[in-house]
Design an enzyme around this catalytic site. Structure first.
Site, PDB file in Angstrom:
ATOM      1  N   HIS A 177       0.715  -1.115  -0.076  1.00 11.54           N
ATOM      2  CA  HIS A 177       0.126  -0.055   0.155  1.00 11.54           C
ATOM      3  C   HIS A 177       0.965   1.078  -0.160  1.00 11.54           C
ATOM      4  O   HIS A 177       1.905   1.090   0.718  1.00 11.54           O
ATOM      5  CB  HIS A 177      -0.974   0.010   1.200  1.00 11.54           C
ATOM      6  CG  HIS A 177      -2.128  -0.802   1.153  1.00 11.54           C
ATOM      7  ND1 HIS A 177      -2.298  -1.684   2.222  1.00 11.54           N
ATOM      8  CD2 HIS A 177      -3.094  -0.823   0.445  1.00 11.54           C
ATOM      9  CE1 HIS A 177      -3.567  -2.291   2.081  1.00 11.54           C
ATOM     10  NE2 HIS A 177      -4.007  -1.644   1.023  1.00 11.54           N
ATOM     11  N   CYS A 271      -2.844   2.539   8.587  1.00 16.19           N
ATOM     12  CA  CYS A 271      -3.445   1.464   8.359  1.00 16.19           C
ATOM     13  C   CYS A 271      -4.687   1.264   9.304  1.00 16.19           C
ATOM     14  O   CYS A 271      -5.774   1.035   9.115  1.00 16.19           O
ATOM     15  CB  CYS A 271      -3.126   0.126   8.369  1.00 16.19           C
ATOM     16  SG  CYS A 271      -1.167   0.074   7.487  1.00 16.19           S
TER      17      CYS A 271
HETATM   18  N1  ARG Z   1      -3.226  -7.586   6.651  1.00 16.71           N
HETATM   19  C1  ARG Z   1      -3.671  -6.340   5.999  1.00 16.71           C
HETATM   20  C2  ARG Z   1      -3.600  -6.323   4.520  1.00 16.71           C
HETATM   21  O1  ARG Z   1      -2.846  -7.409   3.870  1.00 16.71           O
HETATM   22  C3  ARG Z   1      -2.864  -5.173   6.404  1.00 16.71           C
HETATM   23  C4  ARG Z   1      -3.467  -3.926   6.083  1.00 16.71           C
HETATM   24  C5  ARG Z   1      -2.510  -2.806   5.851  1.00 16.71           C
HETATM   25  N2  ARG Z   1      -3.175  -1.483   5.358  1.00 16.71           N
HETATM   26  C6  ARG Z   1      -2.580  -0.472   5.031  1.00 16.71           C
HETATM   27  N3  ARG Z   1      -3.237   0.775   4.751  1.00 16.71           N
HETATM   28  N4  ARG Z   1      -1.033  -0.570   4.553  1.00 16.71           N
HETATM   29  O2  ARG Z   1      -4.546  -5.943   3.774  1.00 16.71           O
END
Ligand code: ARG
Length: 282
Positions: A177, A271
Site C-alpha cells: 500500500h 492502516c
Molecule cells: N493484513 C492487511 C492486508 O494485507 C494489512 C493492511 C494494511 N493496510 C494499510 N493501509 N497499509 O491487507
C-alpha cells in the site's frame, strides 16, 4: 466514541479518525509478505498497543471514534482500507483479496450511520481500490497502484472526487500500500521511500513535493512511513534516529506508539486510523 478536539487557536485543521478495536484481530491467512500464520498476535499485547494508540492520537489533539471488530474478519483493525472519506462523503473500498472484502460493508455501515453519503462506484471488478493507497498531498491525491489498487480505479477516483489523482506504481511487494512508503507531513513536506516505486512514480512524487525527507528501504521496513500527522505531531510505529532528527529540525514532535503485534499482519498506524476527511476541506 469521544472527542478531544484541537485547541481552538490551533492553526491546523482538526483531525478525526475511525479505529477498529482488536477483539477479533489475528493472522489466519497470508495476503502480504509480512503475514505468517506461524506468528500470531498476542491478544493482551494487541489491546495494550491499541489503547495506547487511541490515547496517543487524542493527546496529539485528534478526535477518535471506534467500532468493534467482528469474528471472521481478522484484518478489520485496519479500517483505512475500507474506503476513501472526504467532506462527509465516501467511496467504499473494493478489496483485492476475498479474505478482506466483507470488511467494506461494515466500514460503510458505520459511515452511513454517522451521516456520510456514499459516492456511487461502477460495479466493475477491474476497479479495485483500498484506502491505504490513497493519500492527500496539497491539493492532489496520490494513489499507489499495482498490488491493491488498479490504475483504472485511480482514474475513477479522480472523476468522482473531482481532484487531481497522481498514480504512483508500486513495484516492491513488501510495500503493497502507498501508506507504507509515503507519509505527508504538511503541504510542502513529506517523508518517503522512492525505491519502492517505478521510475514514473518516483518522478511524479519528486515533482509534487518541494521539501522531501527521503528514507531508505531499511528505514521504511520499520514502518516509519506508516504514520499519521496530527497538527505538528507525527504519530509513528517506529522512528529511526536519523528520521527523528530531521523531523524535529523541521519543528515536528515525534510520538512513537509501538504497534508490533499489528505489524505481524503487515499493518501499522496509518492502516489502523481511517482519516475521516482525507482532503480536509469540509
Ligand atoms: N493484513 C492487511 C492486508 O494485507 C494489512 C493492511 C494494511 N493496510 C494499510 N493501509 N497499509 O491487507
Amino acid at each position: 466514541m469521544t472527542a478531544t478536539g484541537p485547541a481552538a487557536d490551533s492553526p491546523y485543521p482538526p483531525k478525526s479518525f475511525l479505529l477498529c478495536s482488536p477483539e477479533h484481530f489475528d493472522v489466519t491467512f497470508e495476503i502480504n509478505p509480512w503475514m505468517t500464520t506461524e506468528r500470531r498476535p498476542d491478544r493482551d499485547k494487541s489491546w495494550l498497543e491499541w489503547n495506547a494508540l487511541v490515547a496517543g492520537l487524542r493527546s496529539a489533539g485528534a478526535t477518535v471514534h471506534h467500532f468493534p471488530s467482528l469474528p471472521g474478519l481478522p484484518d478489520m483493525v485496519f479500517p483505512t482500507d475500507v474506503g476513501v472519506v472526504t467532506g462527509k462523503r465516501f467511496v467504499r473500498g473494493r478489496f483485492r483479496h476475498p479474505e478482506r472484502s466483507n470488511e467494506a460493508e461494515h466500514g460503510a455501515a458505520w459511515l452511513l450511520e454517522h451521516g456520510y453519503a456514499e459516492i456511487p462506484w461502477p460495479d466493475d471488478p477491474a476497479l479495485y481500490v483500498e484506502g491505504g493507497d490513497v493519500i492527500r498531498f496539497g491539493e492532489a491525491l496520490l494513489c499507489g497502484t499495482g498490488p491493491r489498487t488498479s490504475p483504472a480505479a485511480a482514474q475513477q477516483l479522480s472523476r468522482v472526487l473531482g481532484v487531481e489523482v497522481v498514480p504512483v506504481p508500486i513495484v516492491d511487494p513488501r510495500f503493497y500500500h502507498l501508506d507504507m512508503s509515503f507519509c505527508p507531513l504538511d503541504d510542502r513536506r513529506a517523508l518517503y521511500a522512492p525505491g519502492v516505486w517505478s521510475e514514473e512514480g518516483q518522478r511524479a512524487v519528486e515533482k509534487l513535493v518541494p521539501e522531501p525527507l527521503i528514507i531508505s528501504i531499511d528505514e521504511a521496513l520499520t514502518f516509519s512511513a506508516n504514520s499519521v500527522v496530527v497538527g505538528r505531531t507525527v504519530v509513528m510505529p517506529a522512528c529511526p534516529p536519523r528520521i527523528r532528527t530531521a523531523l524535529e529540525d523541521w519543528g515536528f514532535t515525534v510520538l512513537v506508539s509501538p504497534v508490533d503485534e499489528f505489524l505481524k499482519a503487515g499493518g501499522g498506524i496509518r492502516c489502523m486510523a481511517l482519516d475521516l476527511d482525507l482532503l480536509g476541506r469540509a
